[in-house]
Enzyme design. Structure first.
Site, PDB file in Angstrom:
ATOM      1  N   THR A   1       0.821  -1.218   0.000  1.00  0.00           N
ATOM      2  CA  THR A   1       0.000   0.000   0.000  1.00  0.00           C
ATOM      3  C   THR A   1       0.856   1.270   0.000  1.00  0.00           C
ATOM      4  OG1 THR A   1      -1.641  -1.224   1.231  1.00  0.00           O
ATOM      5  CG2 THR A   1      -1.867   1.172   1.250  1.00  0.00           C
TER       6      THR A   1
ATOM      7  N   GLY B   1       4.697   2.062  11.392  1.00  0.00           N
ATOM      8  CA  GLY B   1       4.439   0.770  12.044  1.00  0.00           C
ATOM      9  C   GLY B   1       5.607   0.314  12.894  1.00  0.00           C
TER      10      GLY B   1
ATOM     11  N   CYS C   1       0.288   7.728   9.547  1.00  0.00           N
ATOM     12  CA  CYS C   1      -0.642   8.620   8.832  1.00  0.00           C
ATOM     13  C   CYS C   1      -1.380   9.560   9.787  1.00  0.00           C
ATOM     14  CB  CYS C   1      -1.644   7.782   8.034  1.00  0.00           C
ATOM     15  SG  CYS C   1      -2.342   6.404   8.973  1.00  0.00           S
ATOM     16  N   ASN C   2      -1.880   9.016  10.884  1.00  0.00           N
ATOM     17  CA  ASN C   2      -2.605   9.868  11.837  1.00  0.00           C
ATOM     18  C   ASN C   2      -1.679  10.889  12.482  1.00  0.00           C
ATOM     19  OD1 ASN C   2      -5.444   9.038  12.027  1.00  0.00           O
ATOM     20  ND2 ASN C   2      -4.598   7.034  12.523  1.00  0.00           N
TER      21      ASN C   2
ATOM     22  N   ARG D   1     -10.127   4.203  10.081  1.00  0.00           N
ATOM     23  CA  ARG D   1     -10.643   3.211   9.117  1.00  0.00           C
ATOM     24  C   ARG D   1     -10.234   1.809   9.603  1.00  0.00           C
ATOM     25  NH1 ARG D   1      -6.222   1.377   9.157  1.00  0.00           N
ATOM     26  NH2 ARG D   1      -4.516   1.557   7.647  1.00  0.00           N
TER      27      ARG D   1
ATOM     28  N   HIS E   1      -9.379   8.249   7.657  1.00  0.00           N
ATOM     29  CA  HIS E   1      -9.608   8.472   9.092  1.00  0.00           C
ATOM     30  C   HIS E   1     -10.310   9.823   9.247  1.00  0.00           C
ATOM     31  CE1 HIS E   1      -6.632   5.352   9.900  1.00  0.00           C
ATOM     32  NE2 HIS E   1      -5.647   6.073   9.403  1.00  0.00           N
TER      33      HIS E   1
END
Ligand code: NAD
Length: 343
Positions: free
Chosen positions: A11, A110, A140-141, A168, A220
């Site tokens: 992704t 991650g 991302c957040n 999400r 999100h």
């Protein structure tokens, strides 16, 4: 030309590969896959040399018509910088290889901060990444939080942030993740990991975060309340958003009230993969009174970190010392127009 290898073409990796290939000062020397999946065929279409994590699977790739250029180690030897976009915690297992080869590496959110001892956001700490061997781009957040909180802090002084993340459940292609019919507190306890993660970039900020996961794949949504030292001026907040290359304003005129409509808008605009690299801040939600600012922002989890990876590479290589110029180069190469200029 900065030679970039993408270890983990999923992704995030496939998006970073395309973003790197679009830059004038960078080239993709290879991407890696573990299986001959559809993404491996996309890599072939794009002309990216394909390397594999486990050479014993070479026959399976070649039987599928996919030429294997070598192992991940062979790929890393060709690179100035490896973008490690393997799944969370797998990236850490690759560190000894990067150390052995003396190659620079960028990890994703991650992985723990300690993997690189430096967590990156181009709007906040670009200069500190210059010349580093190892960098971690925050999740991302956290990327979405860093961008806006830093701007508000510089202008009004932040005394405390309270942010609620509605996350999400899975990315669109992930058929095995959920929930399908539940709102899952993630975690039940407070704070969620996002607050402490933000402190790896903006250590002076006071923040409490809460998070839940819902059955959607699009984006999100953050509900944010910021207390400030100075009185907040709503018009100035809008100006700050408009002046920031990665803060998007979703105007009332667009009539957009959801992540679904936002993604539809991005698709209709012809954005590659309907990606939204910028925070999508809903103009109508911006509420400013005395020392309090509230708003909603939607974050496209698959996209916002992609542009940050490109800037991290440039900083680590010392190829551009100025954050603003790097951000502009990255955005321009992607043909990325501020979403507020599209409506
Ligand atoms: P993904 O599962 O979509 O892609 C990972 C890729 O790595 C896959 O193609 C997989 O085949 C490959 N891979 C697995 N093991 C490998 C190995 N040992 N060597 C080489 N390749 C290997 O994962 P993703 O969603 O792209 O996430 C990658 C990283 O980016 C994670 O740290 C994640 O937390 C972070 N991240 C993900 C998102 C998101 O929304 N998907 C957003 C921000 C950050």
């Amino acid at each position: 030309m900065i030679k970039v290898a993408i270890n983990g073409y999923g992704t995030i990796g496939k998006r970073v590969a395309d973003a790197v290939a679009a830059q004038k000062d960078m080239q993709v020397v290879g991407v890696s896959k573990t299986r001959p999946s559809a993404e491996a065929f996309v890599a072939k279409e794009r002309g990216y040399p394909l390397f594999i994590a486990d050479l014993s699977k070479k026959a399976a790739f070649e039987k599928a018509g996919l030429k294997v250029a070598g192992s991940c180690e062979d790929m890393c030897k060709l690179a100035d910088v490896v973008v490690d976009a393997t799944p969370g915690d797998i990236g850490a297992t690759n560190k000894p290889l990067y150390e052995k080869l003396g190659v620079k590496a960028v990890w994703q959110g991650g992985e723990d901060h300690e993997i690189a001892d430096f967590s990156f956001n181009s709007s906040c700490n670009y200069k500190d990444a210059i010349g580093r061997q190892f960098v971690r781009v925050v999740s991302c957040n956290t990327t979405g939080l860093c961008r806006i909180i830093n701007e508000i802090d510089k202008e009004f002084g932040v005394t405390h942030v309270h942010a609620i993340m509605v996350r999400r459940g899975a990315d669109p292609g992930e058929i095995k993740r959920g929930p399908i019919d539940a709102i899952v507190l993630d975690p039940v306890s407070v704070p969620s990991h996002h607050g402490p993660d933000l402190l790896t970039v903006l250590p002076h900020v006071s923040i409490t975060t809460m998070a839940m996961i819902v059955p959607t794949t699009m984006m999100h949504m953050h509900a944010i309340r910021i207390s400030t030292k100075k009185t907040v001026d709503r018009e100035r907040v809008i100006e700050l958003i408009n002046n920031h290359p990665r803060l998007g304003l979703i105007k009332k005129t667009a009539g957009i009230k959801s992540t679904a409509e936002l993604k539809e808008f991005a698709m209709d605009l012809g954005r590659q993969r309907s990606d939204l690299y910028e925070n999508c801040i809903f103009e109508e939600s911006i509420f400013a009174e005395k020392n309090e600012l509230c708003f909603f922002q939607a974050i496209h989890q698959e996209a916002d970190v992609v542009v940050e990876n490109v800037d991290a590479i440039r900083a680590m290589m010392g190829a551009e010392k100025d954050a603003k110029r790097s951000v502009e180069m990255t955005n321009t190469a992607l043909g990325f127009v501020h979403i507020q200029n599209n409506h």
